[in-house]
Enzyme design. Structure first.
Site: not given
Ligand code: NAP
Length: 247
Positions: A12, A37, A154, A158
């Site tokens: 991701g 993806t 979720y 986690k």
């Molecule tokens: P994001 O901006 O929504 O990006 C998600 C990433 O995951 C993208 O690169 C996406 O790829 C990829 N992805 C989604 N579904 C997938 C699948 N089925 N197979 C492979 N890749 C997939 O998310 P983010 O906020 O950066 O979050 C990154 C991590 O941090 C996640 O695990 C999230 O739960 C965790 N997190 C985030 C926050 C927050 O506040 N943002 C807080 C706590 C934890 P595509 O671009 O190809 O769709």
């Protein structure tokens, strides 16, 4: 702090936190391979690496799909060597109050956020065991510890990431492989941009630092855990949340 000569796989990495981790590890000298993806996502990765002159590339991987993961890992190994550093970052949400939550919303989140760790980590572990060196860093969330209404799926996924990491850490520690977790708080990415302005204001009120975190602030913790300076840390969860939740 150099990671020169190490291949790092980041799931991701097309945007958000994963993208910042990709660039952070590349800055430390690792050969980085990011996953997305779609071809559009892999282009975002390769363009960003080329713009900075970093070494690495991108592969298409759907972490929910056994065949897609197997094909992507084979391509990584052939193109860049077996990953010595694996960052399980890809994650999704499908929020709903539990009473209204459909089985599909439950399954899809558990599959992408937790079962994916089985799919990606297990094949990568063999080369780390052989090399007697490895870094596995899994991205959880503050709500995996605190819980959050509307996110039972979720939060379960986690919390599972943390339990998985502590168990695996104990299994592979003697081989100089560390397994750690970074648990972000409220970070500015596409995942949180979907929240309404009102929700964002309320959330900020619950953060002692009174602001949303940046992807780079999460990447900094991941880079530390991948660095030689963290060689004696394993099974640990680093909370990066502006004081939102203190264990
Ligand atoms: P994001 O901006 O929504 O990006 C998600 C990433 O995951 C993208 O690169 C996406 O790829 C990829 N992805 C989604 N579904 C997938 C699948 N089925 N197979 C492979 N890749 C997939 O998310 P983010 O906020 O950066 O979050 C990154 C991590 O941090 C996640 O695990 C999230 O739960 C965790 N997190 C985030 C926050 C927050 O506040 N943002 C807080 C706590 C934890 P595509 O671009 O190809 O769709």
């Amino acid at each position: 702090m150099s990671l020169t000569g190490k291949t790092a796989l980041i799931t991701g990495a097309s945007r958000g936190i994963g993208h910042a981790i990709l660039l952070g590890l590349a800055e430390m000298g690792a050969t980085v391979v990011g996953t997305a993806t779609s071809d559009k996502g892999t282009k975002l990765i390769t363009d960003a690496l080329a713009a900075k002159g970093y070494t690495g590339g991108a592969v298409v991987m759907d972490v929910r799909d056994d065949n897609s993961v197997a094909a992507a890992l084979a391509a990584v190994e052939e193109g860049y060597g077996a990953p010595a550093i694996v960052v399980n970052n890809a994650g999704v949400t499908a929020d709903n109050l539990f009473l209204r939550m459909k089985m599909e919303e439950w399954q899809s989140v558990l599959d992408a956020n937790l079962t994916a760790l089985y799919r990606v980590t297990k094949p990568c572990l063999r080369a780390m065991l052989k090399a007697h060196w490895g870094r596995i860093i899994n991205i959880s969330s503050v709500v995996g510890v605190s819980g959050n209404p509307g996110q039972a799926n979720y939060c379960a996924s986690k919390a599972g990431v943390i339990g998985f990491s502590k168990s695996l850490a104990q299994e592979v520690a003697s081989r100089n492989i560390t397994v750690n977790v970074v648990a972000p708080g409220f970070i500015g990415t596409d995942m949180t941009n979907v929240l309404s302005e009102e929700q964002q204001i309320q959330l900020k009120k619950s953060i002692p630092m009174q602001r949303i975190g940046t992807p780079e602030e999460i990447a900094a913790a991941v880079c530390f855990l991948a660095s030689p300076g963290a060689s004696y840390i394993t099974g640990e969860t680093i909370q990066v949340n502006g004081g939102m939740y203190m264990q």
